[in-house]
Design a protein around this motif. Structure first.
Motif, PDB file in Angstrom:
ATOM      1  N   CYS A  21       0.846  -1.189   0.000  1.00 52.36           N
ATOM      2  CA  CYS A  21       0.000   0.000   0.000  1.00 52.36           C
ATOM      3  C   CYS A  21       0.883   1.241   0.000  1.00 52.36           C
ATOM      4  N   VAL A  22       0.341   2.338  -0.496  1.00 48.21           N
ATOM      5  CA  VAL A  22       1.074   3.596  -0.515  1.00 48.21           C
ATOM      6  C   VAL A  22       0.908   4.297   0.824  1.00 48.21           C
ATOM      7  N   HIS A  23       2.019   4.703   1.432  1.00 49.40           N
ATOM      8  CA  HIS A  23       2.017   5.363   2.726  1.00 49.40           C
ATOM      9  C   HIS A  23       2.576   6.779   2.582  1.00 49.40           C
ATOM     10  N   GLN A  24       2.137   7.656   3.454  1.00 53.89           N
ATOM     11  CA  GLN A  24       2.560   9.047   3.434  1.00 53.89           C
ATOM     12  C   GLN A  24       3.592   9.285   4.535  1.00 53.89           C
ATOM     13  N   SER A  25       4.639  10.054   4.218  1.00 54.91           N
ATOM     14  CA  SER A  25       5.653  10.337   5.227  1.00 54.91           C
ATOM     15  C   SER A  25       6.518  11.514   4.782  1.00 54.91           C
ATOM     16  N   LYS A  26       7.703  11.595   5.371  1.00 59.03           N
ATOM     17  CA  LYS A  26       8.702  12.597   5.006  1.00 59.03           C
ATOM     18  C   LYS A  26      10.053  11.898   4.834  1.00 59.03           C
ATOM     19  N   ALA A  27      10.930  12.522   4.057  1.00 60.11           N
ATOM     20  CA  ALA A  27      12.265  11.965   3.843  1.00 60.11           C
ATOM     21  C   ALA A  27      13.291  13.090   3.847  1.00 60.11           C
ATOM     22  N   THR A  28      14.481  12.749   4.296  1.00 58.05           N
ATOM     23  CA  THR A  28      15.617  13.656   4.214  1.00 58.05           C
ATOM     24  C   THR A  28      16.799  12.881   3.648  1.00 58.05           C
ATOM     25  N   PHE A  29      18.018  13.413   3.743  1.00 53.42           N
ATOM     26  CA  PHE A  29      19.154  12.733   3.124  1.00 53.42           C
ATOM     27  C   PHE A  29      20.407  12.930   3.961  1.00 53.42           C
ATOM     28  N   VAL A  30      21.389  12.079   3.690  1.00 55.23           N
ATOM     29  CA  VAL A  30      22.743  12.262   4.208  1.00 55.23           C
ATOM     30  C   VAL A  30      23.690  12.254   3.019  1.00 55.23           C
ATOM     31  N   SER A  31      24.756  13.033   3.119  1.00 54.23           N
ATOM     32  CA  SER A  31      25.664  13.160   1.980  1.00 54.23           C
ATOM     33  C   SER A  31      26.675  12.023   1.914  1.00 54.23           C
ATOM     34  N   SER A  32      26.895  11.334   3.030  1.00 50.17           N
ATOM     35  CA  SER A  32      27.897  10.265   3.074  1.00 50.17           C
ATOM     36  C   SER A  32      27.247   8.900   2.967  1.00 50.17           C
ATOM     37  N   LEU A  33      27.651   8.111   1.962  1.00 50.72           N
ATOM     38  CA  LEU A  33      27.153   6.742   1.841  1.00 50.72           C
ATOM     39  C   LEU A  33      27.566   5.889   3.037  1.00 50.72           C
ATOM     40  N   GLU A  34      28.716   6.190   3.617  1.00 46.75           N
ATOM     41  CA  GLU A  34      29.200   5.413   4.750  1.00 46.75           C
ATOM     42  C   GLU A  34      28.219   5.459   5.913  1.00 46.75           C
ATOM     43  N   ALA A  35      27.513   6.580   6.038  1.00 46.29           N
ATOM     44  CA  ALA A  35      26.558   6.716   7.125  1.00 46.29           C
ATOM     45  C   ALA A  35      25.414   5.722   7.017  1.00 46.29           C
ATOM     46  N   LEU A  36      25.100   5.276   5.793  1.00 46.32           N
ATOM     47  CA  LEU A  36      24.002   4.329   5.591  1.00 46.32           C
ATOM     48  C   LEU A  36      24.480   2.903   5.363  1.00 46.32           C
ATOM     49  N   SER A  37      25.783   2.702   5.248  1.00 42.14           N
ATOM     50  CA  SER A  37      26.304   1.362   4.969  1.00 42.14           C
ATOM     51  C   SER A  37      26.989   0.722   6.165  1.00 42.14           C
ATOM     52  N   SER A  38      27.427   1.526   7.110  1.00 44.51           N
ATOM     53  CA  SER A  38      28.175   0.975   8.242  1.00 44.51           C
ATOM     54  C   SER A  38      27.348   0.915   9.517  1.00 44.51           C
ATOM     55  N   GLY A  39      26.026   1.052   9.380  1.00 46.55           N
ATOM     56  CA  GLY A  39      25.171   1.188  10.539  1.00 46.55           C
ATOM     57  C   GLY A  39      24.511  -0.082  11.016  1.00 46.55           C
ATOM     58  N   ALA A  40      23.221   0.029  11.339  1.00 48.48           N
ATOM     59  CA  ALA A  40      22.505  -0.990  12.109  1.00 48.48           C
ATOM     60  C   ALA A  40      22.272  -2.301  11.365  1.00 48.48           C
ATOM     61  N   CYS A  41      22.396  -2.303  10.049  1.00 45.12           N
ATOM     62  CA  CYS A  41      22.223  -3.563   9.311  1.00 45.12           C
ATOM     63  C   CYS A  41      23.529  -4.340   9.171  1.00 45.12           C
ATOM     64  N   GLY A  42      24.669  -3.636   9.270  1.00 44.21           N
ATOM     65  CA  GLY A  42      25.959  -4.310   9.244  1.00 44.21           C
ATOM     66  C   GLY A  42      26.490  -4.660   7.873  1.00 44.21           C
ATOM     67  N   TYR A  43      25.966  -4.053   6.813  1.00 42.54           N
ATOM     68  CA  TYR A  43      26.410  -4.419   5.462  1.00 42.54           C
ATOM     69  C   TYR A  43      27.813  -3.920   5.142  1.00 42.54           C
ATOM     70  N   GLY A  44      28.215  -2.804   5.712  1.00 43.24           N
ATOM     71  CA  GLY A  44      29.519  -2.254   5.388  1.00 43.24           C
ATOM     72  C   GLY A  44      29.608  -1.891   3.917  1.00 43.24           C
ATOM     73  N   SER A  45      30.778  -2.089   3.329  1.00 40.02           N
ATOM     74  CA  SER A  45      30.986  -1.728   1.926  1.00 40.02           C
ATOM     75  C   SER A  45      30.122  -2.545   0.975  1.00 40.02           C
ATOM     76  N   LEU A  46      29.616  -3.696   1.423  1.00 40.44           N
ATOM     77  CA  LEU A  46      28.768  -4.533   0.570  1.00 40.44           C
ATOM     78  C   LEU A  46      27.403  -3.919   0.326  1.00 40.44           C
ATOM     79  N   ALA A  47      27.044  -2.875   1.085  1.00 35.27           N
ATOM     80  CA  ALA A  47      25.761  -2.205   0.856  1.00 35.27           C
ATOM     81  C   ALA A  47      25.663  -1.677  -0.572  1.00 35.27           C
ATOM     82  N   LEU A  48      26.784  -1.250  -1.144  1.00 40.06           N
ATOM     83  CA  LEU A  48      26.773  -0.714  -2.500  1.00 40.06           C
ATOM     84  C   LEU A  48      26.360  -1.762  -3.521  1.00 40.06           C
ATOM     85  N   SER A  49      26.664  -3.031  -3.249  1.00 38.12           N
ATOM     86  CA  SER A  49      26.286  -4.095  -4.177  1.00 38.12           C
ATOM     87  C   SER A  49      24.800  -4.417  -4.091  1.00 38.12           C
ATOM     88  N   LEU A  50      24.145  -3.959  -3.028  1.00 35.86           N
ATOM     89  CA  LEU A  50      22.713  -4.201  -2.880  1.00 35.86           C
ATOM     90  C   LEU A  50      21.881  -3.133  -3.583  1.00 35.86           C
TER      91      LEU A  50
END
Length: 258
Positions: A21-50
């Motif tokens: 279903c379509v949900h309503q929300s808000k979104a923002t951004f971060v300029s560093s990919l590392e901030a989204l790849s080294s965090g709570a999921c644990g993907y590290g550099s492999l996040a880019l391959s996903l």
């Protein structure tokens, strides 16, 4: 205990189904990919391959205590002056702790929502109103894989990172056994996409994954995953793909196209 946890997760999923279903929300951004790849999921550099750099972090309802790691979403901005109607597709690789928004996107994904010539303007806006829905992840050239993490220590401790989880699914349990054996031991979710166990046999190992998709679930069997001489830091192909689409009773929101 692990099987009780996935059963509880399944019951909760029934109550919060209708991902598409379509949900309503808000979104923002971060300029560093590392901030989204080294965090709570644990993907590290492999996040880019996903997600090829189209990454996102999200809060508790979508993060699902780590079971939401690897989920894919289509997100589009509602400001028609700034944004196009197609939006962007992202892979969930981190948890978002910002209460102002459901999503924190990589700048690459955030700018992909913009109309031609408006990429810098959407960055200046910082936070935008969006609508989103979950979509199946597609890894046509990759089977579901596991990476043996560096903290693994044979024969006492095994830690695996789950990669290329396709479809519209959550993996809520992983069991391990010696190849050819029916004596299974449960692994535990350490955090995010990382699972571990200190109870596993010697020799080559097979895995099975408890997968839920909407109100359905099944076991996915990978009969030969880790060789007897498995090595830390190596990614092993399970030889199977997960492509299930969530079965949901979402009427009327799941009819028609977005």
């Amino acid at each position: 205990m692990a099987h009780f946890v996935w059963l509880l997760f399944l019951l909760v999923s029934y109550a919060t189904a209708c991902d598409r279903c379509v949900h309503q929300s808000k979104a923002t951004f971060v300029s560093s990919l590392e901030a989204l790849s080294s965090g709570a999921c644990g993907y590290g550099s492999l996040a880019l391959s996903l997600g090829n750099g189209f990454l996102a972090g999200s809060g508790s309802p979508l993060f699902k205590n780590g079971a939401g790691c690897g989920a894919c979403f289509q997100i589009r901005c509602k400001n028609s002056y700034l944004c196009n109607g197609k939006g962007t597709k992202v892979t969930l690789t981190d948890r978002n702790y910002d209460n102002r928004t459901d999503f924190v996107l990589s700048s690459k994904a955030f700018m992909a929502m913009a109309n031609k010539g408006k990429a810098q303007d959407i960055l200046k806006a910082g936070i935008v109103d969006v609508e989103y829905k979950r979509i199946p992840c597609e890894y046509k050239n990759n089977n579901i894989s596991v990476r043996v993490e560096e903290s693994s220590q044979k024969p006492y401790y095994l830690q695996l990172k789950l990669l290329y989880q396709g479809g519209q699914t959550e993996v809520v349990a992983i069991d391990v056994a010696r190849v050819g054996s029916s004596s299974w031991n449960s692994m535990n979710r350490n955090y995010g996409a990382v699972w571990d166990s200190n109870r596993f046999p010697n020799g080559a190992l097979q895995l099975r994954f408890k997968v839920i998709f909407g109100y359905s679930d099944r076991w996915v069997w990978a009969n030969y995953v880790l060789p007897a001489d498995w090595k830390n830091g190596v990614v092993y192909d399970t030889g199977v793909q997960i492509t299930d689409i969530a079965q949901e009773n979402c009427s009327p929101c799941d009819y028609g196209t977005w």
